[in-house]
Scaffold this motif. Structure first.
Motif, PDB file in Angstrom:
ATOM      1  N   TRP A   1       4.420  -3.412   2.080  1.00 33.31           N
ATOM      2  CA  TRP A   1       4.470  -4.818   2.478  1.00 33.31           C
ATOM      3  C   TRP A   1       5.494  -5.024   3.594  1.00 33.31           C
ATOM      4  CZ3 TRP A   1       9.025  -7.719   1.791  1.00 33.31           C
ATOM      5  CH2 TRP A   1       8.935  -9.047   2.254  1.00 33.31           C
ATOM      6  N   GLY A   2       6.677  -4.397   3.472  1.00 37.41           N
ATOM      7  CA  GLY A   2       7.785  -4.684   4.362  1.00 37.41           C
ATOM      8  C   GLY A   2       7.567  -4.289   5.805  1.00 37.41           C
ATOM      9  N   ILE A   3       6.847  -3.182   6.042  1.00 44.06           N
ATOM     10  CA  ILE A   3       6.669  -2.710   7.421  1.00 44.06           C
ATOM     11  C   ILE A   3       5.898  -3.721   8.250  1.00 44.06           C
ATOM     12  CG2 ILE A   3       5.542  -0.968   8.858  1.00 44.06           C
ATOM     13  CD1 ILE A   3       6.151   1.036   6.613  1.00 44.06           C
TER      14      ILE A   3
ATOM     15  N   GLY B   1       5.003  -7.096  12.302  1.00 43.45           N
ATOM     16  CA  GLY B   1       4.075  -8.135  12.704  1.00 43.45           C
ATOM     17  C   GLY B   1       4.609  -9.541  12.509  1.00 43.45           C
ATOM     18  N   THR B   2       4.872  -9.885  11.229  1.00 45.38           N
ATOM     19  CA  THR B   2       5.285 -11.251  10.914  1.00 45.38           C
ATOM     20  C   THR B   2       6.546 -11.643  11.666  1.00 45.38           C
ATOM     21  OG1 THR B   2       4.313 -11.058   8.710  1.00 45.38           O
ATOM     22  CG2 THR B   2       5.920 -12.817   9.053  1.00 45.38           C
ATOM     23  N   LYS B   3       7.586 -10.806  11.564  1.00 46.80           N
ATOM     24  CA  LYS B   3       8.852 -11.150  12.213  1.00 46.80           C
ATOM     25  C   LYS B   3       8.746 -11.066  13.732  1.00 46.80           C
ATOM     26  CE  LYS B   3      11.473 -12.487   8.999  1.00 46.80           C
ATOM     27  NZ  LYS B   3      11.928 -13.901   9.010  1.00 46.80           N
TER      28      LYS B   3
ATOM     29  N   ALA C   1       0.461  -2.954  10.461  1.00 48.01           N
ATOM     30  CA  ALA C   1       1.257  -2.569  11.622  1.00 48.01           C
ATOM     31  C   ALA C   1       2.255  -1.493  11.233  1.00 48.01           C
ATOM     32  CB  ALA C   1       1.990  -3.788  12.189  1.00 48.01           C
ATOM     33  N   ALA C   2       2.763  -0.777  12.226  1.00 43.57           N
ATOM     34  CA  ALA C   2       3.793   0.237  12.009  1.00 43.57           C
ATOM     35  C   ALA C   2       4.828   0.135  13.122  1.00 43.57           C
ATOM     36  CB  ALA C   2       3.185   1.636  11.979  1.00 43.57           C
TER      37      ALA C   2
ATOM     38  N   SER D   1       3.440   4.716   7.891  1.00 50.83           N
ATOM     39  CA  SER D   1       2.109   4.115   7.787  1.00 50.83           C
ATOM     40  C   SER D   1       1.367   4.038   9.113  1.00 50.83           C
ATOM     41  CB  SER D   1       2.182   2.719   7.140  1.00 50.83           C
ATOM     42  OG  SER D   1       2.670   2.804   5.821  1.00 50.83           O
ATOM     43  N   ALA D   2       1.836   4.775  10.113  1.00 52.80           N
ATOM     44  CA  ALA D   2       1.158   4.754  11.414  1.00 52.80           C
ATOM     45  C   ALA D   2      -0.275   5.252  11.311  1.00 52.80           C
ATOM     46  CB  ALA D   2       1.936   5.597  12.426  1.00 52.80           C
ATOM     47  N   HIS D   3      -0.524   6.175  10.389  1.00 55.14           N
ATOM     48  CA  HIS D   3      -1.854   6.776  10.291  1.00 55.14           C
ATOM     49  C   HIS D   3      -2.921   5.807   9.796  1.00 55.14           C
ATOM     50  CE1 HIS D   3      -0.225   6.949   6.296  1.00 55.14           C
ATOM     51  NE2 HIS D   3      -1.288   7.505   5.777  1.00 55.14           N
ATOM     52  N   VAL D   4      -2.495   4.672   9.212  1.00 57.43           N
ATOM     53  CA  VAL D   4      -3.464   3.664   8.757  1.00 57.43           C
ATOM     54  C   VAL D   4      -3.276   2.348   9.497  1.00 57.43           C
ATOM     55  CG1 VAL D   4      -3.702   4.680   6.468  1.00 57.43           C
ATOM     56  CG2 VAL D   4      -1.963   2.911   6.853  1.00 57.43           C
ATOM     57  N   ALA D   5      -2.363   2.300  10.449  1.00 57.02           N
ATOM     58  CA  ALA D   5      -2.038   1.045  11.136  1.00 57.02           C
ATOM     59  C   ALA D   5      -3.117   0.653  12.136  1.00 57.02           C
ATOM     60  CB  ALA D   5      -0.693   1.168  11.852  1.00 57.02           C
ATOM     61  N   ASP D   6      -3.238  -0.638  12.327  1.00 58.15           N
ATOM     62  CA  ASP D   6      -4.096  -1.175  13.381  1.00 58.15           C
ATOM     63  C   ASP D   6      -3.326  -1.324  14.688  1.00 58.15           C
ATOM     64  OD1 ASP D   6      -6.577  -1.841  11.762  1.00 58.15           O
ATOM     65  OD2 ASP D   6      -5.054  -2.952  10.642  1.00 58.15           O
TER      66      ASP D   6
END
Length: 387
Positions: A89-91, A96-98, A123-124, A162-167
């Protein structure tokens, strides 16, 4: 001074605590974390269904709203069971959010924030370089050169979780080589992860296994002008407020780990027998849990003070550093004590103490090493820079 949470925050905290117990129990978290070859998409979807990706995003963009205190309450409650998997959740919340929420253009906010809030976009963060670690500025060799309609990025990043699943990848690159100081001439890019020239390779690691961390190579990657975040060449000034938020978030995750450690230690001490009595009667183990409980309470007070100050718009740079330092060392020490309390079962993959220890060990290193945090605190007290 009132140290109690207002009713809205207490109600939110209690709701998340019940949700975690029902939807993300510790035995499930252990199974997710152990499978380092499969990203836990089911956990991401649970967050989406609960609306957690929308915390901190304005309602006009499909979010749930909520201030930094609410975000930290969520982080703490998630980490009590999930430990480092809470970063799932935090990444995206940070990248993205921040990032887009704070300094995106109106068009970027309208395009991306609703998708983030709905859990449709991952995102990553892509900042750290192989030769750098905490020395992000001194080691930064990734470049972006201006071309017609956009930029071309070349370089390599590492430990991009999580870069491998990031958009999308939030990338920091040098766009001006003729600068007087290292923090000048940097630009932030919102790079589609499937762009031509992006190569992502997963890296094995000690903890947070199923979340995945990667090296990312950028080989002549074109990024359109519309995917530049904030003002070109001034990224470092833009990033500073969000870096404080990241350190507060780490403090909240660490406090959640302490919560989980204390919860598990007490439960084990009241059901495990040795030498003809429950081990909860052993004075030395009582001292351990007394220390863990004290770590919990002092970390909680520092977290709430820091989050409240940031919510009110105050400068929390030094406070955020102190929180990150204190919380990460407390969490790792508490988890180590928890392993000692459980003995052989604490070392076993059948319990959570070893997972709490492995996950919290990272937070003493990232997103900034505690040694560098101490340097920053000392400098804030008027001492000369030591690096």
């Amino acid at each position: 001074m009132d140290f109690e949470l207002p009713e809205e925050h207490r109600a939110f905290r209690d709701m998340v605590r019940r949700w975690v117990d029902n939807e993300c129990p510790k035995d499930w978290a252990r199974k997710l974390e152990a499978d380092e070859h499969n990203y836990p998409h089911a956990l991401w979807e649970k967050f989406s269904e609960a609306g957690f990706h929308g915390i901190g995003i304005d309602e006009e963009f499909g979010g749930q709203g909520g201030d930094v205190v609410m975000q930290m309450l969520l982080a703490r409650e998630l980490a009590r069971s999930l430990g480092g998997l809470s970063w799932i959740w935090g990444i995206t919340s940070f990248a993205g959010t921040k990032s887009i929420g704070l300094y995106g253009t109106p068009e970027q906010k309208a395009k991306y924030l609703p998708r983030i809030a709905a859990g449709e976009l991952k995102a990553a963060i892509s900042f750290t370089e192989p030769a750098g670690g905490t020395d992000v500025l001194g080691s930064l060799t990734t470049t972006a050169d201006k071309v017609d309609g956009g930029w071309v990025i070349n370089g390599e990043k590492i430990w991009s979780s999580s870069a491998h699943v990031a958009d999308y990848l939030l990338v920091l690159a040098r766009t001006d080589r003729n600068v007087e100081k290292k923090h000048q001439g940097l630009t932030l890019f919102w790079v589609p992860a499937k762009s031509d020239g992006v190569k992502i390779t997963n890296l094995p690691k000690l903890g947070m296994r199923s979340m995945g961390s990667s090296s990312v190579v950028y080989d002549n990657v074109f990024v359109a002008d519309e995917n530049v975040l904030a003002e070109p060449n001034r990224a470092w000034y833009t990033l500073l407020p969000t870096l404080n938020n990241e350190r507060i978030m780490v403090g909240a995750f660490c406090l959640g780990v302490i919560d989980g450690v204390l919860e598990d230690a007490l439960a084990y001490m009241m059901q495990r027998k040795a030498f003809g009595k429950f081990i909860g009667q052993f004075q030395i183990l009582q001292h351990y849990v007394a220390d863990i409980a004290t770590m919990q309470r002092t970390t909680e007070l520092l977290l709430h003070s820091c989050a409240d100050k940031q919510a009110r718009g105050e400068n929390v740079g030094t406070d955020a550093n102190m929180l990150k330092l204190f919380a990460s060392e407390n969490a790792n020490k508490a988890a180590d004590m928890g392993i000692q309390i459980l003995g052989g079962m604490g070392y076993s993959a059948e319990t959570d103490m070893q997972r709490y220890w492995r996950d919290s060990r990272l937070w003493r290193i990232g997103p900034i090493t505690n040694e560098m945090v101490r340097n920053g605190i000392a400098e804030s007290l008027g001492l000369p820079r030591s690096f």
